[in-house]
Write a protein that holds these residues in place. Structure first.
Motif, PDB file in Angstrom:
ATOM      1  N   LYS A 119      68.758  58.446 114.616  1.00 20.08           N
ATOM      2  CA  LYS A 119      69.585  59.423 113.372  1.00 20.08           C
ATOM      3  C   LYS A 119      70.374  60.232 114.270  1.00 20.08           C
ATOM      4  O   LYS A 119      69.882  60.824 115.166  1.00 20.08           O
ATOM      5  CB  LYS A 119      68.641  59.880 112.660  1.00 20.08           C
ATOM      6  CG  LYS A 119      68.971  60.736 111.385  1.00 20.08           C
ATOM      7  CD  LYS A 119      68.115  61.265 110.243  1.00 20.08           C
ATOM      8  CE  LYS A 119      68.714  61.785 109.061  1.00 20.08           C
ATOM      9  NZ  LYS A 119      67.975  61.880 107.959  1.00 20.08           N
ATOM     10  N   LEU A 206      63.556  62.166 108.563  1.00 21.55           N
ATOM     11  CA  LEU A 206      64.261  60.999 109.189  1.00 21.55           C
ATOM     12  C   LEU A 206      64.907  59.816 108.539  1.00 21.55           C
ATOM     13  O   LEU A 206      65.838  59.105 108.753  1.00 21.55           O
ATOM     14  CB  LEU A 206      63.126  60.304 110.317  1.00 21.55           C
ATOM     15  CG  LEU A 206      63.191  61.422 111.708  1.00 21.55           C
ATOM     16  CD1 LEU A 206      61.940  60.771 112.460  1.00 21.55           C
ATOM     17  CD2 LEU A 206      64.349  61.501 112.553  1.00 21.55           C
ATOM     18  N   LYS A 207      64.117  59.596 107.233  1.00 20.47           N
ATOM     19  CA  LYS A 207      64.415  58.485 106.596  1.00 20.47           C
ATOM     20  C   LYS A 207      65.478  58.546 105.615  1.00 20.47           C
ATOM     21  O   LYS A 207      66.183  57.602 104.948  1.00 20.47           O
ATOM     22  CB  LYS A 207      63.245  57.756 105.801  1.00 20.47           C
ATOM     23  CG  LYS A 207      62.224  57.365 106.810  1.00 20.47           C
ATOM     24  CD  LYS A 207      60.962  56.847 106.239  1.00 20.47           C
ATOM     25  CE  LYS A 207      59.637  56.606 107.059  1.00 20.47           C
ATOM     26  NZ  LYS A 207      58.588  57.517 106.757  1.00 20.47           N
ATOM     27  N   THR A 208      65.891  59.731 105.401  1.00 15.19           N
ATOM     28  CA  THR A 208      67.017  59.964 104.440  1.00 15.19           C
ATOM     29  C   THR A 208      68.237  60.639 105.180  1.00 15.19           C
ATOM     30  O   THR A 208      68.209  61.354 105.963  1.00 15.19           O
ATOM     31  CB  THR A 208      66.440  61.023 103.530  1.00 15.19           C
ATOM     32  OG1 THR A 208      66.420  62.342 104.360  1.00 15.19           O
ATOM     33  CG2 THR A 208      65.383  60.776 102.806  1.00 15.19           C
ATOM     34  N   GLY A 209      69.565  60.297 104.599  1.00 13.85           N
ATOM     35  CA  GLY A 209      70.514  60.523 104.914  1.00 13.85           C
ATOM     36  C   GLY A 209      71.060  61.852 103.991  1.00 13.85           C
ATOM     37  O   GLY A 209      70.535  62.119 103.155  1.00 13.85           O
ATOM     38  N   VAL A 215      71.548  58.392 108.841  1.00 13.80           N
ATOM     39  CA  VAL A 215      70.248  57.642 109.458  1.00 13.80           C
ATOM     40  C   VAL A 215      70.652  56.312 110.247  1.00 13.80           C
ATOM     41  O   VAL A 215      71.746  55.536 109.725  1.00 13.80           O
ATOM     42  CB  VAL A 215      69.396  57.083 107.958  1.00 13.80           C
ATOM     43  CG1 VAL A 215      68.129  56.247 108.571  1.00 13.80           C
ATOM     44  CG2 VAL A 215      68.963  58.285 107.186  1.00 13.80           C
ATOM     45  N   SER A 216      70.001  55.874 111.358  1.00 16.51           N
ATOM     46  CA  SER A 216      70.274  54.944 112.111  1.00 16.51           C
ATOM     47  C   SER A 216      68.924  53.916 112.484  1.00 16.51           C
ATOM     48  O   SER A 216      68.039  54.721 112.449  1.00 16.51           O
ATOM     49  CB  SER A 216      71.111  55.158 113.071  1.00 16.51           C
ATOM     50  OG  SER A 216      70.971  53.787 114.140  1.00 16.51           O
ATOM     51  N   ASN A 217      69.005  52.896 112.299  1.00 12.08           N
ATOM     52  CA  ASN A 217      67.618  52.020 112.633  1.00 12.08           C
ATOM     53  C   ASN A 217      67.659  51.782 114.262  1.00 12.08           C
ATOM     54  O   ASN A 217      66.874  51.108 114.753  1.00 12.08           O
ATOM     55  CB  ASN A 217      67.443  50.862 112.049  1.00 12.08           C
ATOM     56  CG  ASN A 217      67.239  51.276 110.522  1.00 12.08           C
ATOM     57  OD1 ASN A 217      66.351  52.334 110.258  1.00 12.08           O
ATOM     58  ND2 ASN A 217      67.555  50.573 109.497  1.00 12.08           N
TER      59      ASN A 217
END
Ligand code: CUA
Length: 379
Positions: A119, A206-209, A215-217
């Motif tokens: 992220k 971390l999971k939200t923009g 966010v990046s995986n």
């Protein structure tokens, strides 16, 4: 108590209190010494004032105990400053092994941050409470300095090299980030905030923009592995070690250079070996590698570094490393843009031209003429 005064920033990291105590100690000693010296001058000018034109003062020589005392006591005090200062300096310079690594890149005039999960955010740094955080810092253009007063950490961002800073946040809240090195017109706008969150909240975050965070995986390690393929590093570095040194386990190891010098393969060595490969040639190899200066952005270099470090961790040796590298071939986007998740700058890595990078003799910056057999696949 110290924190109550408005001129002290919050004490929000594990080292903040000790930094303040050392600072206070130095100030108290300095003020006390100054008062004693100037006070004595003032008193003595009055007390020992010359009383008549022909007065000859009493001559005093050779008070050995006094001379020893005024040498030893100040020496002892400054040695305390030295020992305490150096202890704190080491504490601040060496991140604990378990620290999470965040990448920080300064540029005119913003701070770009990448989290271990991939992220990214700009001018903000979200961190979990109570977790040591290591920052690997560099700059894309000029000198900057990453300063978080509440953590008592300040570290220069230097173009062309990595600097390390770390902290362990001890208090939830929001704190200032400043650029502390004059870097051009908008230096004073190069500011941001640190947000210290409890760990569960951070995981959620971390999971939200958001407007400032994407966010990046793709973790830096995975992105680095992809770049390693796209830039064709694997053609030489992952075959058999004949053409170029194998990279598994290289990070942190001792490397013998041509001429016999032995160095530690740290972040700065690896970076130099990518952008200026002729600078240090590993013993037993030819200076075959072309430079990647200008071919890969700072973000991409940090990702390559993360990948090379991850090879060290696995300790799997060459086969494991090759497997790690090939496992990402499928995800390659056939495009060398290294910053796909990044809102800001368009200046990044030129698309790979398809030239085989590593088999060109001498130090040509970029192979334009092909070795004869490969000429057919120019495009
Ligand atoms: Cu960046 Cu001042």
């Amino acid at each position: 108590m110290i924190g109550k005064f408005a001129f002290w920033p919050d004490q929000a990291s594990s080292v903040a209190l000790e930094v303040d105590l050392l600072y206070i100690f130095i100030i108290v000693v300095t003020v006390a010494t100054s008062l004693a010296v100037y006070g004595a001058i003032a008193i003595f000018t009055i007390k020992y004032k010359r009383r008549s034109e022909d007065e000859i003062p009493e001559q005093i020589e050779g008070n050995l105990p006094l001379e020893i005392a005024w040498s030893i006591i100040p020496l002892g005090i400054v040695l305390v400053m030295f020992a305490w200062g150096i202890k704190l300096f080491y504490d601040l310079s060496r991140a604990p092994d378990e620290a999470m690594n965040f990448n920080v890149v300064g540029k005119q005039w913003m701070w770009k941050v990448q989290h271990p999960t991939g992220k990214r955010e700009i001018n903000e740094l979200h961190v979990p409470l109570g977790q040591p955080i290591k920052l690997t810092i560099t700059s894309e253009d000029v000198l900057h300095s990453f300063f978080i007063p509440a953590f008592r950490t300040k570290m220069d961002a230097v173009p062309g090299r990595y600097t390390i800073s770390w902290f362990e946040p001890t208090k939830p809240g929001e704190y200032h980030i400043f650029c502390a090195e004059y870097c051009g017109t908008e230096h004073s706008h190069m500011i941001g905030r640190v947000v210290v969150m409890d760990p569960a909240h951070y995981e959620q975050w971390l999971k939200t923009g958001s407007a400032n965070a994407v966010v990046s995986n793709e973790t830096p390690e995975v992105a680095g592995a992809r770049l390693f393929q796209e830039q064709r590093c694997n053609t030489c570095h992952m075959t058999n070690g004949l053409m170029a040194p194998m990279l598994a386990g290289v990070f942190g190891s001792q490397v013998t250079l041509q001429g016999g010098e032995i160095i530690t393969a740290d972040e700065n060595y690896l970076r130099e070996s990518i952008v200026n490969p002729q600078a240090k040639i590993v013993n037993g190899y030819q200076p075959n590698m072309p430079t990647f200066q200008g071919q890969v952005s700072e973000d991409a270099l940090l990702q390559l570094l993360a990948y090379i470090k991850s090879l060290s961790k696995s300790e799997a040796g060459a086969p494991g490393a090759a497997a790690a590298a090939s496992s990402v071939v499928g995800t390659s986007e056939a495009q060398a843009a290294t910053t796909d998740n990044q809102p800001a700058p368009p200046e990044h890595a030129a698309p790979s031209t398809g030239d085989p990078p590593a088999v060109v003799p001498e130090s040509q910056p970029r192979p334009t003429e092909q070795p004869a057999p490969a000429a057919g696949d120019q495009h």
